[in-house]
Motif scaffolding. Structure first.
Motif, PDB file in Angstrom:
ATOM      1  N   GLY A 133      11.996  26.462 -17.119  1.00 36.46           N
ATOM      2  CA  GLY A 133      11.212  27.253 -18.057  1.00 36.46           C
ATOM      3  C   GLY A 133      10.799  26.439 -19.283  1.00 36.46           C
ATOM      4  N   MET A 134      10.929  25.111 -19.176  1.00 37.50           N
ATOM      5  CA  MET A 134      10.609  24.237 -20.305  1.00 37.50           C
ATOM      6  C   MET A 134       9.332  23.469 -19.996  1.00 37.50           C
ATOM      7  N   SER A 135       8.687  22.988 -21.058  1.00 39.96           N
ATOM      8  CA  SER A 135       7.519  22.132 -20.883  1.00 39.96           C
ATOM      9  C   SER A 135       7.993  20.723 -20.515  1.00 39.96           C
ATOM     10  N   VAL A 136       7.061  19.923 -20.015  1.00 43.81           N
ATOM     11  CA  VAL A 136       7.388  18.534 -19.696  1.00 43.81           C
ATOM     12  C   VAL A 136       7.901  17.827 -20.943  1.00 43.81           C
ATOM     13  N   GLN A 137       7.269  18.050 -22.075  1.00 47.04           N
ATOM     14  CA  GLN A 137       7.694  17.383 -23.310  1.00 47.04           C
ATOM     15  C   GLN A 137       9.099  17.830 -23.726  1.00 47.04           C
ATOM     16  N   GLU A 138       9.408  19.106 -23.568  1.00 42.73           N
ATOM     17  CA  GLU A 138      10.755  19.577 -23.882  1.00 42.73           C
ATOM     18  C   GLU A 138      11.799  18.910 -22.991  1.00 42.73           C
ATOM     19  N   VAL A 139      11.472  18.745 -21.717  1.00 38.80           N
ATOM     20  CA  VAL A 139      12.408  18.099 -20.792  1.00 38.80           C
ATOM     21  C   VAL A 139      12.585  16.633 -21.165  1.00 38.80           C
ATOM     22  N   ILE A 140      11.496  15.951 -21.508  1.00 37.75           N
ATOM     23  CA  ILE A 140      11.578  14.541 -21.923  1.00 37.75           C
ATOM     24  C   ILE A 140      12.452  14.409 -23.164  1.00 37.75           C
ATOM     25  N   THR A 141      12.263  15.289 -24.134  1.00 36.92           N
ATOM     26  CA  THR A 141      13.076  15.263 -25.351  1.00 36.92           C
ATOM     27  C   THR A 141      14.543  15.516 -25.029  1.00 36.92           C
ATOM     28  N   LEU A 142      14.813  16.464 -24.144  1.00 38.34           N
ATOM     29  CA  LEU A 142      16.191  16.751 -23.730  1.00 38.34           C
ATOM     30  C   LEU A 142      16.806  15.531 -23.044  1.00 38.34           C
ATOM     31  N   GLN A 143      16.054  14.889 -22.160  1.00 35.88           N
ATOM     32  CA  GLN A 143      16.561  13.693 -21.477  1.00 35.88           C
ATOM     33  C   GLN A 143      16.897  12.585 -22.481  1.00 35.88           C
ATOM     34  N   GLU A 144      16.026  12.378 -23.446  1.00 31.65           N
ATOM     35  CA  GLU A 144      16.292  11.348 -24.464  1.00 31.65           C
ATOM     36  C   GLU A 144      17.559  11.675 -25.243  1.00 31.65           C
ATOM     37  N   THR A 145      17.728  12.933 -25.600  1.00 30.83           N
ATOM     38  CA  THR A 145      18.921  13.363 -26.337  1.00 30.83           C
ATOM     39  C   THR A 145      20.176  13.164 -25.488  1.00 30.83           C
ATOM     40  N   LEU A 146      20.103  13.535 -24.217  1.00 34.41           N
ATOM     41  CA  LEU A 146      21.262  13.385 -23.333  1.00 34.41           C
ATOM     42  C   LEU A 146      21.596  11.916 -23.082  1.00 34.41           C
TER      43      LEU A 146
END
Length: 157
Positions: A133-146
């Protein structure tokens, strides 16, 4: 300035620090469990488990690799990786070959069936993205944070 790692979290009273919903590790565990369910459904037609899917992705991306290199890429030890690779070999998706000069070194190769499975796996990432339910940019940001979190924790231990 960054607070020291043992400093109490800002805006959270000490009495509340042990609340379950304040634990990052619990949030990560719950998300991981939820991802597991979504991946189970997405991968069932491929006949792969999530860890097997990860190993196949490494081989699809990089080609034949020593078991040690696959383990390093997936952050898995040989005790976990070897049975997984044996199951993929039994399914006809990979073949393992011992090195001619060093019998301890085993290289994993995709079979034709393993290479062909890549095409059938192409819809999986988009299905997972939709499920978040997230945008591609939200997922990219989450991956960077993780990734930053993982690196920090790897260096803390």
């Amino acid at each position: 300035m960054t607070p020291p790692p043992d400093a109490p979290a800002p805006d959270v009273p000490d009495a509340d620090m042990l609340r379950l919903d304040h634990q990052v590790c619990f949030s990560l565990q719950a998300a991981s469990r939820a991802f597991g369910g979504v991946y189970r459904e997405a991968l069932k037609d491929l006949g792969l488990t999530y860890p097997q899917y990860l190993a196949m992705m490494v081989l699809w991306e990089r080609g034949p690799l020593p078991v040690k290199a696959i383990g390093e890429r997936l952050h898995l030890d040989s005790g976990t990786l070897s049975p997984l690779l044996k199951r993929l070999e039994s399914a006809g998706l990979v073949r393992r070959e011992r090195g001619p000069e060093d019998e301890r070194s085993v290289t994993v190769h995709l079979t034709d069936a393993g290479s062909g499975l890549r095409e059938r796996a192409l819809p999986v990432p988009r299905a997972i993205l939709r499920a978040t339910g997230m945008s591609v940019q939200e997922v990219i940001t989450l991956q960077e944070t993780l990734r930053r979190l993982t690196a920090a924790l790897d260096h803390a231990g």
